[in-house]
Design a protein around this motif. Structure first.
Motif, mmCIF file in Angstrom:
data_model
loop_
_atom_site.group_PDB
_atom_site.id
_atom_site.type_symbol
_atom_site.label_atom_id
_atom_site.label_comp_id
_atom_site.label_asym_id
_atom_site.label_seq_id
_atom_site.Cartn_x
_atom_site.Cartn_y
_atom_site.Cartn_z
ATOM 1 N N HIS A 26 0.766 -1.038 -0.180
ATOM 2 C CA HIS A 26 -0.204 -0.363 -0.025
ATOM 3 C C HIS A 26 0.757 1.526 0.135
ATOM 4 N N GLN A 27 2.515 1.506 0.601
ATOM 5 C CA GLN A 27 3.169 2.549 0.888
ATOM 6 C C GLN A 27 3.270 2.483 -0.710
ATOM 7 N N HIS A 29 2.336 1.713 -3.829
ATOM 8 C CA HIS A 29 1.002 2.005 -4.648
ATOM 9 C C HIS A 29 -0.406 2.830 -4.035
ATOM 10 N N SER A 30 0.140 3.408 -3.429
ATOM 11 C CA SER A 30 -1.069 4.255 -3.016
ATOM 12 C C SER A 30 -1.223 5.818 -2.746
ATOM 13 N N THR A 31 0.474 5.867 -4.317
ATOM 14 C CA THR A 31 0.446 7.610 -4.504
ATOM 15 C C THR A 31 0.318 7.802 -6.804
ATOM 16 N N PRO A 43 -4.111 5.086 -7.352
ATOM 17 C CA PRO A 43 -3.753 4.347 -6.239
ATOM 18 C C PRO A 43 -4.507 2.570 -5.918
ATOM 19 N N TRP A 44 -3.722 2.168 -5.747
ATOM 20 C CA TRP A 44 -4.459 1.223 -4.529
ATOM 21 C C TRP A 44 -4.744 0.941 -3.273
ATOM 22 N N SER A 45 -6.319 0.355 -3.471
ATOM 23 C CA SER A 45 -6.695 -0.390 -2.191
ATOM 24 C C SER A 45 -6.597 -0.836 -1.278
ATOM 25 N N ASN A 46 -6.552 -0.813 0.155
ATOM 26 C CA ASN A 46 -6.469 -2.067 0.793
ATOM 27 C C ASN A 46 -6.711 -3.358 0.615
ATOM 28 N N CYS A 49 -4.221 -4.110 -2.554
ATOM 29 C CA CYS A 49 -2.835 -4.563 -2.150
ATOM 30 C C CYS A 49 -3.073 -5.980 -1.341
#
Length: 181
Positions: A26-27, A29-31, A43-46, A49
C-alpha cells in the motif's frame, strides 16, 4: 521468521513477501505518482493491495517466480517490488515488472534489478523468453528495458491501450554470455 532471499546485487536484495507486507504494498502504490503508468492508473485500495500480495505469494508457488519485495542491502529499507509474473493476455508469457517507491527514483535501481532478474530468469530456466510492456508515456521505463538488452516487439493492448512491448529471449541471453566469456 527469516526472510527468503531470492537474489542479491551489489545494492539490492530481492526477498519473498510475507502475508503481513500488505502495508508495504500500500505504501508503494497509494499515490498517483507511483500508479499513473500501471493498469488502472489510480492509487490502490487496501483491498487491492491484499489481493495482489496474495496473488504474488501464490504465483511464486505455482510458477517459481513472482513480483518480489525489493530491499536495500545496506539497511533493509523497502524500495519497491520487482520480478516476473505469468501474463496470460493476448500473448501468454512471463512479464518482467518493477515499481519503486518515489523517493528511490533516479538511483539506477530499476536497471540494476532488471539486469539481475534477467540473468536469474535464464539461470533458473523458467522459460525461453520473457516480455515487458509499459505505458506509452513511461519513457524512463522504456529506456531501462533497452539498457538491460530487451528489444522492441509488437505492441500489446492492455485494457484498450497499445503498450510498447519488449522481449528478451534465451538466444539473446546466450549471445551476450558468449561475448562476455
Amino acid at each position: 521468521m527469516r526472510e527468503q532471499v531470492i537474489l542479491e546485487t551489489e545494492r539490492l536484495k530481492v526477498t519473498m513477501w510475507a502475508p503481513g507486507d500488505v502495508t508495504l504494498v500500500h505504501q508503494l502504490h497509494s499515490t498517483i505518482e507511483t500508479t499513473r503508468y500501471l493498469t488502472g492508473s489510480a492509487p490502490w485500495s487496501n483491498e487491492k493491495c491484499e489481493e495482489r500480495l496474495s496473488r504474488w505469494i501464490d504465483d511464486h508457488h505455482s510458477y517459481g517466480t513472482t513480483k518480489y519485495k525489493l530491499l536495500s542491502r545496506d539497511d533493509d529499507r523497502f524500495l519497491g517490488r520487482a520480478g516476473f509474473s505469468f501474463f496470460g493476455g493476448e500473448r501468454p508469457d512471463f512479464e518482467l515488472g518493477y515499481s519503486l517507491c518515489q523517493p528511490e527514483w533516479g538511483r539506477g535501481y530499476a536497471t540494476e534489478i532488471g539486469m539481475a532478474l534477467r540473468n536469474w530468469f535464464f539461470d533458473r530456466k523458467i522459460a525461453d523468453k520473457f516480455v515487458a510492456f509499459t505505458h506509452p508515456d513511461n519513457i524512463a521505463s522504456q529506456k531501462v528495458l533497452t539498457k538491460i538488452g530487451m528489444r522492441p516487439c509488437q505492441s500489446m493492448t492492455v485494457e484498450g491501450l497499445a503498450c510498447p512491448t519488449f522481449e528478451y529471449t534465451a538466444a539473446m541471453h546466450d549471445q551476450i554470455a558468449a561475448r562476455l566469456s
